[in-house]
Scaffold this active site. Structure first.
Site, PDB file in Angstrom:
ATOM      1  N   THR A  70       4.052   4.990  -1.423  1.00  0.00           N
ATOM      2  CA  THR A  70       3.253   4.940  -0.355  1.00  0.00           C
ATOM      3  C   THR A  70       3.568   6.385   0.354  1.00  0.00           C
ATOM      4  OG1 THR A  70       2.408   3.953   1.655  1.00  0.00           O
ATOM      5  CG2 THR A  70       4.885   3.795   1.053  1.00  0.00           C
ATOM      6  N   LYS A  74       3.139  10.016  -2.947  1.00  0.00           N
ATOM      7  CA  LYS A  74       2.075   9.841  -4.032  1.00  0.00           C
ATOM      8  C   LYS A  74       2.245  11.011  -4.863  1.00  0.00           C
ATOM      9  CE  LYS A  74      -0.157   6.340  -1.498  1.00  0.00           C
ATOM     10  NZ  LYS A  74      -1.342   5.851  -0.756  1.00  0.00           N
TER      11      LYS A  74
END
Length: 268
Positions: A70, A74
């Site tokens: 998260t 990413k």
């Protein structure tokens, strides 16, 4: 029945900075148990400066099978993958990683599937509409791709980084589907408004769009899970808009995440 991890339990981790806002550990761990898989998902906070060393260490942890990425990891996690899906390659980011048969990481990016799934669960079909999206980061790029693939007629994108925005627009237009254009915080004339930024996670954050320009007939979706009802969604509901929260998006994503993490299918 209370789940009691043992030494044989397979580990999965969700990494972010911050990470306190994530909803996944309880739901995914419960879904593992529902599928009779002795596995668990736990949250780990890792600073960007420490991520490369952390991933190098995690690759050597033999009972770690999967990683959920998260904010803000990413893009960096994509670079750690030996293989990835077509949509992950398109975006250059992943939010899911699992071990392949050789012990290397295979990645996918499914945020867009969750966003479109939440819209459809709310009774809204994005096909043929004009949409405004704020945010062209990892989650934003995935949502933009999913919206174009779902048949959005025109997608206007606004981002604080014009170079990132323009690069995403150019790549979306190469797909030969809906048209992607430059947007602004003016939501006038749009059927759908998307907040794909962290705006609203912290007290005092500005709203992502000028709410006075949002039509009461527009669908408004948000990626934020904490607070559960973001200021953007609260303002949209005050205007009478159909909405879906980041938590709604997560619920649409959960099955996709678990399918990916438990899959033994070889990367194509």
């Amino acid at each position: 029945m209370i789940f009691a991890p043992t030494g044989a339990t397979r580990l999965h981790i969700i990494i972010g900075d911050p990470v306190a806002q994530v909803r996944a550990p309880a739901g995914v761990s419960e879904a593992f148990a529902d599928r009779e898989s002795d596995a668990i998902l736990v949250a780990v906070q890792v600073a960007p400066a420490d991520l490369a060393d952390f991933l190098a260490t995690m690759t050597r942890v033999k009972n770690l099978d999967g990683i959920v990425a998260t904010i803000p990891h990413k893009f960096a996690c994509y670079r750690a993958c030996a293989t990835a899906t077509e949509r992950a390659h398109f975006i250059g980011a992943v939010n899911l990683m699992r071990r392949d048969a050789n012990g290397q990481w295979h990645g996918d990016m499914v945020d867009g599937l969750g966003f479109v799934g939440a819209a459809k669960a709310a009774g809204y079909d994005p096909a043929g509409v004009r949409a405004l999206q704020i945010g062209a980061g990892g989650a934003g790029s995935a949502i933009a791709l999913a919206l174009i693939d779902a048949g959005v007629r025109e997608l206007a994108i606004h981002d604080s980084d014009p170079g990132r925005r323009d690069a995403l627009i150019a790549r979306l237009n190469e797909r030969g589907k809906g048209r992607a254009i430059v947007g602004s915080i003016d939501a006038g004339g749009f059927d759908m408004v998307v907040n794909a930024t962290p705006a609203g996670m912290q007290p005092g954050d500005p709203l992502p769009v000028d709410m006075a320009t949002v039509s009461p007939s527009a669908y408004c979706g948000c990626v934020i899970t904490k607070p559960e009802v973001s200021p953007f969604i609260a303002a949209a509901r005050e205007r009478g808009c159909l909405t879906a929260t980041g938590t709604d998006m997560y619920h649409a994503l959960e099955r996709v995440m678990v399918d990916f993490l438990l899959s033994k299918e070889a990367p194509s």
